[in-house]
Motif scaffolding. Structure first.
Motif, short mmCIF file in Angstrom:
data_model
loop_
_atom_site.label_atom_id
_atom_site.label_comp_id
_atom_site.label_asym_id
_atom_site.label_seq_id
_atom_site.Cartn_x
_atom_site.Cartn_y
_atom_site.Cartn_z
N ARG A 3 31.64 32.01 -40.63
CA ARG A 3 30.84 32.14 -41.86
C ARG A 3 29.35 32.02 -41.61
NH1 ARG A 3 30.61 27.06 -45.90
NH2 ARG A 3 30.02 25.42 -44.44
N GLU A 4 28.94 31.25 -40.59
CA GLU A 4 27.52 31.16 -40.30
C GLU A 4 26.96 32.49 -39.81
OE1 GLU A 4 29.15 27.01 -40.00
OE2 GLU A 4 29.78 29.01 -39.33
N ILE A 5 27.76 33.24 -39.07
CA ILE A 5 27.34 34.57 -38.62
C ILE A 5 27.22 35.50 -39.82
CG2 ILE A 5 27.94 36.58 -37.22
CD1 ILE A 5 27.04 34.18 -35.59
N ARG A 6 28.19 35.42 -40.72
CA ARG A 6 28.12 36.24 -41.93
C ARG A 6 26.90 35.87 -42.76
NH1 ARG A 6 33.66 34.82 -42.54
NH2 ARG A 6 33.11 33.74 -44.49
N ALA A 7 26.57 34.58 -42.78
CA ALA A 7 25.41 34.12 -43.54
C ALA A 7 24.12 34.69 -42.95
CB ALA A 7 25.36 32.60 -43.57
N LEU A 8 24.02 34.67 -41.61
CA LEU A 8 22.83 35.23 -40.97
C LEU A 8 22.68 36.70 -41.30
CD1 LEU A 8 23.10 33.52 -37.45
CD2 LEU A 8 21.27 33.16 -39.11
N ASN A 9 23.79 37.42 -41.27
CA ASN A 9 23.74 38.85 -41.61
C ASN A 9 23.30 39.06 -43.05
OD1 ASN A 9 24.49 40.50 -39.34
ND2 ASN A 9 26.52 39.57 -39.41
N SER A 10 23.84 38.25 -43.95
CA SER A 10 23.52 38.43 -45.36
C SER A 10 22.07 38.10 -45.67
CB SER A 10 24.45 37.56 -46.22
OG SER A 10 24.19 36.18 -46.01
N MET A 11 21.46 37.25 -44.86
CA MET A 11 20.06 36.88 -45.07
C MET A 11 19.09 37.79 -44.32
SD MET A 11 20.13 32.71 -45.14
CE MET A 11 21.08 32.54 -43.64
N GLY A 12 19.63 38.79 -43.64
CA GLY A 12 18.78 39.77 -43.00
C GLY A 12 18.37 39.47 -41.58
N TYR A 13 18.94 38.44 -40.97
CA TYR A 13 18.63 38.16 -39.57
C TYR A 13 19.40 39.14 -38.69
CZ TYR A 13 16.28 33.79 -40.78
OH TYR A 13 15.41 32.87 -41.29
N PRO A 14 18.74 39.85 -37.81
CA PRO A 14 19.45 40.79 -36.92
C PRO A 14 20.42 40.04 -36.01
CG PRO A 14 17.08 41.23 -36.93
CD PRO A 14 17.27 39.91 -37.61
N VAL A 15 21.68 40.47 -36.00
CA VAL A 15 22.71 39.85 -35.17
C VAL A 15 23.36 40.93 -34.32
CG1 VAL A 15 24.89 38.59 -35.15
CG2 VAL A 15 23.15 38.02 -36.85
N LEU A 16 23.48 40.68 -33.02
CA LEU A 16 24.16 41.58 -32.10
C LEU A 16 25.33 40.82 -31.48
CD1 LEU A 16 24.35 44.23 -30.44
CD2 LEU A 16 22.84 43.13 -28.75
N LEU A 17 26.54 41.39 -31.59
CA LEU A 17 27.73 40.75 -31.04
C LEU A 17 28.29 41.61 -29.90
CD1 LEU A 17 29.52 39.59 -34.32
CD2 LEU A 17 27.95 38.29 -32.84
N VAL A 18 28.63 40.96 -28.79
CA VAL A 18 29.14 41.66 -27.62
C VAL A 18 30.42 40.96 -27.15
CG1 VAL A 18 26.86 42.45 -26.91
CG2 VAL A 18 27.71 40.25 -26.08
N SER A 19 31.07 41.54 -26.14
CA SER A 19 32.32 40.98 -25.61
C SER A 19 32.21 40.81 -24.10
CB SER A 19 33.50 41.89 -25.94
OG SER A 19 33.65 42.04 -27.34
N ASP A 20 33.02 39.86 -23.56
CA ASP A 20 32.96 39.60 -22.12
C ASP A 20 34.32 39.27 -21.52
OD1 ASP A 20 33.42 37.06 -23.10
OD2 ASP A 20 31.56 36.17 -22.39
N ASP A 21 35.39 39.86 -22.07
CA ASP A 21 36.74 39.56 -21.59
C ASP A 21 37.21 40.45 -20.45
OD1 ASP A 21 37.22 37.40 -23.26
OD2 ASP A 21 37.97 38.65 -24.89
N SER A 22 36.39 41.38 -20.01
CA SER A 22 36.75 42.25 -18.89
C SER A 22 35.48 42.70 -18.20
CB SER A 22 37.55 43.46 -19.38
OG SER A 22 36.71 44.34 -20.12
N VAL A 23 35.65 43.25 -17.02
CA VAL A 23 34.48 43.77 -16.29
C VAL A 23 33.81 44.87 -17.10
CG1 VAL A 23 33.71 44.96 -14.21
CG2 VAL A 23 35.40 43.13 -14.03
N GLN A 24 34.62 45.76 -17.68
CA GLN A 24 34.07 46.85 -18.48
C GLN A 24 33.29 46.30 -19.67
OE1 GLN A 24 34.13 50.47 -18.10
NE2 GLN A 24 32.50 49.95 -19.52
N GLN A 25 33.83 45.29 -20.34
CA GLN A 25 33.13 44.70 -21.48
C GLN A 25 31.84 44.02 -21.04
OE1 GLN A 25 35.74 42.09 -23.66
NE2 GLN A 25 36.99 43.77 -24.46
#
Length: 289
Positions: free
Chosen positions: A99-121
């Motif tokens: 919910r804190e990530i959703r809150a940041l998005n709703s308030m206009g803070y730019p959020v970038l989410l990435v993944s790291d579960d594989s070499v390709q990711q």
């Protein structure tokens, strides 16, 4: 006061200050990282001076130890993040529903989410972060370096016979590296058959009965750290396990092994050297260290 209301008030205050100070628009980026892999990527791309906050688990490179802490990717501290006036918050896809990530998005803070579960990711994440912070060329070079490191180790191990292996991260309970993790992928690249894959969980809790029955030929034990004798009393109770019988139980340091990110090639070499040391005992490919 409600968390969202408090955050909204803080955001408005930050916005008002920005309007009153036109010079702020031209200031360098202020990046908050919510995961160790993200922090390492940012510094590897040369954006260290722009990182103003990191997660509680970030400890590499050493410069991050003095930076403000803002919780973790699953439990971010919204007030602490807002107080740092970020122009970009970078976290992991796993936290997209937090919910804190959703809150940041709703308030206009730019959020970038990435993944790291594989070499390709990991490689894709480096490219995504590089594109977002205008360091595309640095990202391309870093990914190329990782791919080169992995290719060199694959070439060195081309004729190695796969060995049954087990990689543990703890003893109480016995927690192993399982499928769907980047470490499991590194084990396969290092020509190992991960016995924990049979359980079908990313971080399975294993019984010693299972370990004995699966007869691993090599054990990588994170509980031992870099002290090879620290867990001898644990393993000496199981002399029928081939890895114990043949003295092929090895410790490893959590750093960098448990840190997905730009040092993935280094982690792979550590694993490969322990599973197939003979590949480094002969001068077939490259120069030995």
């Amino acid at each position: 006061m409600d968390l969202y209301r408090l955050a909204a008030i803080a955001a408005l205050c930050v916005y008002a200050i920005a309007l009153a100070s036109p010079a702020n628009a031209a200031a360098q980026m202020r990046i908050v990282s919510l995961a160790p892999s993200v922090t390492e990527t940012l510094f590897a791309l040369g954006a260290g001076p722009e990182v103003v906050g990191v997660s509680q688990y970030c400890d590499y490179p050493p410069q991050v130890r003095d930076l403000p802490r803002v919780g973790s990717f699953l439990t971010p501290n919204l007030e602490a993040i807002i107080a740092l006036r970020p122009t970009l918050v970078v976290g992991l896809e796993l936290s997209s529903d937090v919910r804190e990530i959703r809150a940041l998005n709703s308030m206009g803070y730019p959020v970038l989410l990435v993944s790291d579960d594989s070499v390709q990711q990991i490689e894709t994440s480096i490219e995504k972060v590089g594109a977002r912070i205008d360091r595309q060329d640095d990202a391309h070079r870093l990914v190329a370096q990782i791919q080169s490191q992995i290719a060199a180790i694959q070439e060195r191990l081309a004729n190695a016979k796969p060995l049954r292996a087990l990689m543990l991260v703890g003893h109480q309970p016995v927690v192993a590296v399982g499928p769907g993790t980047y470490l499991d992928e590194l084990m396969r690249i290092a020509r190992a058959e991960n016995i924990a894959d049979a359980v079908g969980q990313q971080w399975p809790h294993l019984s010693m009965e299972f370990v004995i029955a699966m007869r691993p030929e090599v054990v990588l034990d994170g509980a031992m750290g870099t002290d090879q004798s620290s867990s001898s009393s644990f393993w000496e109770k199981y002399p029928t396990i081939p890895a114990v019988r043949d003295h092929r139980v090895y410790g490893y340091a959590e750093d960098p092994m448990l840190h997905a990110g730009p040092r993935v090639g280094q982690s792979l070499e550590i694993i490969a050297r322990k599973i197939h040391p003979e590949a480094w005992d002969r001068e077939t490919v490259g120069a030995d260290k």
